[in-house]
Design an enzyme around this catalytic site. Sequence first.
Site, PDB file in Angstrom:
ATOM      1  N   ARG A  49       0.881  -1.246  -0.156  1.00 22.97           N
ATOM      2  CA  ARG A  49      -0.001  -0.437   0.270  1.00 22.97           C
ATOM      3  C   ARG A  49       1.165   1.330  -0.109  1.00 22.97           C
ATOM      4  O   ARG A  49       2.444   1.136   0.033  1.00 22.97           O
ATOM      5  CB  ARG A  49      -0.965  -0.005   0.872  1.00 22.97           C
ATOM      6  CG  ARG A  49      -0.078  -0.305   2.711  1.00 22.97           C
ATOM      7  CD  ARG A  49      -0.990   0.452   3.703  1.00 22.97           C
ATOM      8  NE  ARG A  49      -1.045   1.813   3.518  1.00 22.97           N
ATOM      9  CZ  ARG A  49       0.662   2.298   3.243  1.00 22.97           C
ATOM     10  NH1 ARG A  49       1.961   2.366   3.730  1.00 22.97           N
ATOM     11  NH2 ARG A  49       0.684   3.289   3.828  1.00 22.97           N
ATOM     12  N   GLY A  50      -0.206   2.206   0.174  1.00 20.22           N
ATOM     13  CA  GLY A  50       1.329   3.586   0.145  1.00 20.22           C
ATOM     14  C   GLY A  50       1.306   3.842  -1.359  1.00 20.22           C
ATOM     15  O   GLY A  50       1.591   3.006  -2.651  1.00 20.22           O
ATOM     16  N   ALA A  51       0.895   5.213  -2.250  1.00 15.78           N
ATOM     17  CA  ALA A  51       0.866   5.754  -3.872  1.00 15.78           C
ATOM     18  C   ALA A  51       1.996   5.070  -4.655  1.00 15.78           C
ATOM     19  O   ALA A  51       2.414   4.399  -5.564  1.00 15.78           O
ATOM     20  CB  ALA A  51       0.921   7.135  -3.399  1.00 15.78           C
ATOM     21  N   ARG A  90      -7.016  -0.680  -7.829  1.00 15.69           N
ATOM     22  CA  ARG A  90      -7.285   0.220  -6.804  1.00 15.69           C
ATOM     23  C   ARG A  90      -7.558   2.144  -7.149  1.00 15.69           C
ATOM     24  O   ARG A  90      -6.548   1.738  -8.679  1.00 15.69           O
ATOM     25  CB  ARG A  90      -6.263   0.009  -5.237  1.00 15.69           C
ATOM     26  CG  ARG A  90      -5.984  -0.609  -4.295  1.00 15.69           C
ATOM     27  CD  ARG A  90      -5.563  -0.145  -3.139  1.00 15.69           C
ATOM     28  NE  ARG A  90      -6.418   0.362  -1.897  1.00 15.69           N
ATOM     29  CZ  ARG A  90      -5.450   0.898  -1.413  1.00 15.69           C
ATOM     30  NH1 ARG A  90      -4.137   1.163  -0.965  1.00 15.69           N
ATOM     31  NH2 ARG A  90      -6.640   1.902  -0.149  1.00 15.69           N
ATOM     32  N   GLN A 194      -2.757   2.545  10.262  1.00 14.14           N
ATOM     33  CA  GLN A 194      -0.933   2.648   9.383  1.00 14.14           C
ATOM     34  C   GLN A 194      -0.370   3.703  10.210  1.00 14.14           C
ATOM     35  O   GLN A 194       0.737   3.368  10.290  1.00 14.14           O
ATOM     36  CB  GLN A 194      -1.864   3.383   7.846  1.00 14.14           C
ATOM     37  CG  GLN A 194      -2.118   2.410   6.879  1.00 14.14           C
ATOM     38  CD  GLN A 194      -3.599   2.704   6.610  1.00 14.14           C
ATOM     39  OE1 GLN A 194      -4.757   3.295   7.563  1.00 14.14           O
ATOM     40  NE2 GLN A 194      -4.193   2.272   5.296  1.00 14.14           N
ATOM     41  N   ASP A 235      -1.825  10.291  -2.232  1.00 12.85           N
ATOM     42  CA  ASP A 235      -2.617   9.409  -3.927  1.00 12.85           C
ATOM     43  C   ASP A 235      -2.417   9.783  -4.677  1.00 12.85           C
ATOM     44  O   ASP A 235      -2.014   8.833  -5.909  1.00 12.85           O
ATOM     45  CB  ASP A 235      -3.569   9.140  -2.644  1.00 12.85           C
ATOM     46  CG  ASP A 235      -3.313   7.876  -1.762  1.00 12.85           C
ATOM     47  OD1 ASP A 235      -2.980   8.165  -0.731  1.00 12.85           O
ATOM     48  OD2 ASP A 235      -2.344   6.729  -2.360  1.00 12.85           O
ATOM     49  N   ASN A 245      -5.346  12.279  -0.887  1.00 16.69           N
ATOM     50  CA  ASN A 245      -4.842  10.995   0.987  1.00 16.69           C
ATOM     51  C   ASN A 245      -5.656  10.576   2.004  1.00 16.69           C
ATOM     52  O   ASN A 245      -6.375  10.382   1.387  1.00 16.69           O
ATOM     53  CB  ASN A 245      -3.860  12.180   1.298  1.00 16.69           C
ATOM     54  CG  ASN A 245      -2.786  11.839   1.988  1.00 16.69           C
ATOM     55  OD1 ASN A 245      -1.845  11.069   1.001  1.00 16.69           O
ATOM     56  ND2 ASN A 245      -1.945  12.615   3.347  1.00 16.69           N
ATOM     57  N   LYS A 246      -4.879  10.211   2.946  1.00 19.51           N
ATOM     58  CA  LYS A 246      -5.501   9.165   3.076  1.00 19.51           C
ATOM     59  C   LYS A 246      -6.962   9.948   4.629  1.00 19.51           C
ATOM     60  O   LYS A 246      -6.175  11.104   4.668  1.00 19.51           O
ATOM     61  CB  LYS A 246      -4.872   8.773   4.701  1.00 19.51           C
ATOM     62  CG  LYS A 246      -5.582   7.575   5.794  1.00 19.51           C
ATOM     63  CD  LYS A 246      -6.427   6.593   4.755  1.00 19.51           C
ATOM     64  CE  LYS A 246      -5.542   5.011   4.088  1.00 19.51           C
ATOM     65  NZ  LYS A 246      -6.372   4.889   3.522  1.00 19.51           N
TER      66      LYS A 246
HETATM   67  C1  MRU Z   1       4.183   8.081   0.588  1.00 17.98           C
HETATM   68  S1  MRU Z   1       2.166   7.757   0.938  1.00 17.98           S
HETATM   69  C2  MRU Z   1       0.843   8.408   0.239  1.00 17.98           C
HETATM   70  C3  MRU Z   1      -0.320   8.185   0.448  1.00 17.98           C
HETATM   71  O1  MRU Z   1      -0.443   6.848  -0.132  1.00 17.98           O
HETATM   72  C4  MRU Z   1      -0.855   7.660   1.971  1.00 17.98           C
HETATM   73  O2  MRU Z   1      -0.603   8.737   2.577  1.00 17.98           O
HETATM   74  C5  MRU Z   1      -2.062   6.840   2.214  1.00 17.98           C
HETATM   75  O3  MRU Z   1      -2.739   7.433   1.975  1.00 17.98           O
HETATM   76  C6  MRU Z   1      -2.154   5.317   1.926  1.00 17.98           C
HETATM   77  O4  MRU Z   1      -2.892   4.950   1.836  1.00 17.98           O
HETATM   78  P1  MRU Z   1      -3.242   3.247   1.742  1.00 17.98           P
HETATM   79  O5  MRU Z   1      -4.862   3.309   1.809  1.00 17.98           O
HETATM   80  O6  MRU Z   1      -2.749   2.950   3.505  1.00 17.98           O
HETATM   81  O7  MRU Z   1      -2.367   2.699   0.457  1.00 17.98           O
END
Ligand code: MRU
Length: 342
Positions: A49-51, A90, A194, A235, A245-246
């Site tokens: 996970r994470g962009a 996703r 997270q 994201d 973002n999250k």
């Molecule tokens: C460097 S990661 C930046 C974002 O992807 C992060 O903040 C985030 O929102 C991730 O969400 P996730 O649902 O855990 O993939």
Amino acid sequence: MVRAIEWIDAAADSHIRLIDQTRLPAEEVFLEVTNVDLLIDAIQRLAVRGAPALGAAGGYGVALALHEAARENWSEEQLSAAITAIADARPTAVNLAWGANRVAEFRAEGFDRCLTEARAIAAEDEAANRELSRLGADWLLARVGDRPLRAVTHCNTGALATTAWGTAYGILHELHERGKLELVYVDETRPLLQGTRLTSWELQQDGIPHLVEVDGAASSTILRGLVDFAVIGADRITANGDTANKVGSVALALACARKGIPFVVAAPYSTVDEATATGDEIEIEERGDEEVLAFGGAQVATPGVRAFNPAFDVTPHDIISAIVTERGVVEPAATAQPLFGG
Ligand SMILES: CSC[C@@H](O)[C@@H](O)C(=O)COP(=O)(O)O
């Protein structure tokens, strides 16, 4: 430093290795991802996970699909369907489809060329993260003051969320290495934690002082003057600087605007979606009810209750003080539109 995603070369069975982020911090379990179905499952349940890490997963995923196609004698249509399924696993982080599409451009040249391109995505991501971290730290020390700073962050943006080093986390790490980071408030990041599980784990390993707070505390932490700035990852950043973002990120931005302290977005340029004009056009992933209605695997809501579970929110550009990429720092609130592309 842990690697969230790696390509493992093995004569008969080259594959992707992931650390299963759903098991952290209790257990460090690695997943050997040998086919596309396993990869899509890992992406959808947030084992990876994470962009930026998803960008690498998209790229390596296409190489994996070519490998599987050769092994299983897939038709061209089957291969195309597998690549599309990876890119669409996703919807919100632009990096996933970006990584898959970038590597798929080389599909006609075969597996080796695709793997080379996927490796390039990973190498470029690490370099971008190191550069944006330097730029972000410089900007903050110039803007806020050249002294140890107190920060709040949301979700996880460290090595786990990228190919290495991190984005918003990378800026915090850079400040720490310069002796300019006093304390980090880490939002727990409901519902999948997270912040509590991953960011806190990484900060602990890097020896960075921090406190975990519930998401609902963050606005008040900012308004009470307990932090000097907020920094988050992204994201998807649209052409005008609106940032997905999250979920929970926009609350920090609103509080920072009210308090008059910087709200900083940090991301590699691969997260910038020049083709999308504004945040209104971003598809926000909605996830299952059980993530909200249960805690630690145990149902806490009354049976039959439904949930609303958007995984992301969009912060409008006019309350973002700075967007930091490896290409430089832009100040959306003070810059003519569009910020990117155009
Ligand atoms: C460097 S990661 C930046 C974002 O992807 C992060 O903040 C985030 O929102 C991730 O969400 P996730 O649902 O855990 O993939």
